[in-house]
Design a protein around this motif. Sequence first.
Motif, PDB file in Angstrom:
ATOM      1  N   LYS A   1       0.821  -1.213   0.000  1.00 14.27           N
ATOM      2  CA  LYS A   1       0.000   0.000   0.000  1.00 14.27           C
ATOM      3  C   LYS A   1       0.856   1.265   0.000  1.00 14.27           C
ATOM      4  CE  LYS A   1      -3.460  -2.743   0.037  1.00 14.27           C
ATOM      5  NZ  LYS A   1      -4.070  -3.096  -1.268  1.00 14.27           N
ATOM      6  N   VAL A   2       1.929   1.223  -0.763  1.00 19.85           N
ATOM      7  CA  VAL A   2       2.810   2.380  -0.956  1.00 19.85           C
ATOM      8  C   VAL A   2       2.539   2.932  -2.344  1.00 19.85           C
ATOM      9  CG1 VAL A   2       5.214   3.128  -1.210  1.00 19.85           C
ATOM     10  CG2 VAL A   2       4.588   1.553   0.629  1.00 19.85           C
ATOM     11  N   THR A   3       2.056   4.159  -2.438  1.00 24.22           N
ATOM     12  CA  THR A   3       1.677   4.723  -3.728  1.00 24.22           C
ATOM     13  C   THR A   3       2.663   5.771  -4.230  1.00 24.22           C
ATOM     14  OG1 THR A   3       0.258   6.331  -2.592  1.00 24.22           O
ATOM     15  CG2 THR A   3      -0.773   4.276  -3.344  1.00 24.22           C
ATOM     16  N   SER A   4       3.712   6.031  -3.478  1.00 26.16           N
ATOM     17  CA  SER A   4       4.786   6.911  -3.947  1.00 26.16           C
ATOM     18  C   SER A   4       6.037   6.603  -3.154  1.00 26.16           C
ATOM     19  CB  SER A   4       4.413   8.392  -3.795  1.00 26.16           C
ATOM     20  OG  SER A   4       4.300   8.741  -2.418  1.00 26.16           O
ATOM     21  N   LEU A   5       7.182   6.938  -3.725  1.00 22.45           N
ATOM     22  CA  LEU A   5       8.465   6.721  -3.073  1.00 22.45           C
ATOM     23  C   LEU A   5       9.139   8.064  -2.820  1.00 22.45           C
ATOM     24  CD1 LEU A   5       9.895   3.743  -5.190  1.00 22.45           C
ATOM     25  CD2 LEU A   5       9.199   3.630  -2.779  1.00 22.45           C
ATOM     26  N   ARG A   6       9.683   8.210  -1.624  1.00 23.76           N
ATOM     27  CA  ARG A   6      10.521   9.384  -1.365  1.00 23.76           C
ATOM     28  C   ARG A   6      11.794   9.303  -2.189  1.00 23.76           C
ATOM     29  NH1 ARG A   6      13.076  12.882  -1.692  1.00 23.76           N
ATOM     30  NH2 ARG A   6      13.842  14.466  -0.253  1.00 23.76           N
ATOM     31  N   LEU A   7      12.296   8.067  -2.369  1.00 23.90           N
ATOM     32  CA  LEU A   7      13.544   7.860  -3.088  1.00 23.90           C
ATOM     33  C   LEU A   7      13.561   6.467  -3.691  1.00 23.90           C
ATOM     34  CD1 LEU A   7      16.558   8.702  -3.724  1.00 23.90           C
ATOM     35  CD2 LEU A   7      17.145   7.617  -1.540  1.00 23.90           C
ATOM     36  N   LEU A   8      14.037   6.366  -4.929  1.00 20.18           N
ATOM     37  CA  LEU A   8      14.298   5.087  -5.584  1.00 20.18           C
ATOM     38  C   LEU A   8      15.787   5.010  -5.851  1.00 20.18           C
ATOM     39  CD1 LEU A   8      13.352   2.493  -7.064  1.00 20.18           C
ATOM     40  CD2 LEU A   8      13.106   3.894  -9.120  1.00 20.18           C
ATOM     41  N   MET A   9      16.413   3.929  -5.376  1.00 22.58           N
ATOM     42  CA  MET A   9      17.840   3.704  -5.590  1.00 22.58           C
ATOM     43  C   MET A   9      18.029   2.350  -6.263  1.00 22.58           C
ATOM     44  SD  MET A   9      19.505   4.850  -1.935  1.00 22.58           S
ATOM     45  CE  MET A   9      21.188   4.612  -2.541  1.00 22.58           C
TER      46      MET A   9
END
Length: 368
Positions: free
Chosen positions: A160-168
């Motif tokens: 239930k995560v609809t956005s990421l603060r950071l993608l690495m």
Amino acid sequence: MLISLIAAALAAATPAARAAPASPVVGAPSAAGFAFPYAEGDYVARDFAFHSGERMAALRLHYTTLGRPHRDKAGRVDNAVMVLHGTGGTGQQFFNPVFANELFVPGQPLDITRYYIILPDAIGHGKSSKPSDGLHMRFPKYDYADMVEAQHRLLVDGLKVTSLRLLMGTSMGCMHDFVWAEAYPGFARAIMPTACLPVELAGRNRTWRKLSIDAIEADPAWAGGEYKSPPLAGLRTAASLSLIAGSAPVRMQADLPTRAAVEDWLKGRIEKQLDGDANDTIYQLDASRTYDPSAKLETITVPVAWVNSADDFINPFGLGIAEKMVGRMPNATFRLIPESADTHGHGTHTWAKFWKADLVALLARSGG
């Protein structure tokens, strides 16, 4: 005290729908003296359609998490960070102290008391669905687009995560970053790819992969993937090629200055790499065959901090590709880590001390 508080928070977290309950674990102390409490779980994607046209009724994606989700006033998770591993790796490879101690310890850039860190095992890797589960070479011919789509479903449907603060991402995970950014524009507020190029895999990069695949498939013991005992000759060739692909010339010359030093260092080294499954290896190496995000780089408009290293055999700096491509992304920076006896070739991506300042700057310019 801090460790027990984080462990309690993880234990209290409610697993998302359609994701197996995440089991809290307190890890061994790191070199920094901090234990990383983590949780593991499995998300099952039902009736997953691969880009090859094949389907799986149930595709399992294993994941590890650190920290806990924070929700904004609208109930959306706003502190999620996803880190994607390289070819042949798993999410838990990022527990390596040279990565974790520089980033996850309280007070560091990705302090797990502030951020919810998500470390998936990609399709074909770790505890996720893979050929060695039983289908062997009948397993669907997944590619990077499939792997990214499965990660997206894990986040949105499972956690239930609809956005990421950071993608690495590192290596293959670096390439997944570019696929992600184009497939799901704006899903991540910031992106940090390390050790890759956003173009079709050709030249030397495709060559060593294809040679490895050919070596395994040419070994009579492989038997079309239905082997009774591991095709060790093919696996040994693939492991040898991988060792060279990951090598760092200046560092190796400094560490191994004589023939005797080289031969002592090699004793048993290749043999330690022969316990992997041959079919899994073929699929892992071949999944990059359709990768080529170069046509749509202009659509990546979020802040990007892209870092490669000058001694990377797999992504050689002399090609000049990165310098041409970075300008096509309006908010991207590119930095090349200079070669030295302290760098680690392609594997420099895991040594966060070389690029931690770039991460701090990226977080600052993408909203703190």
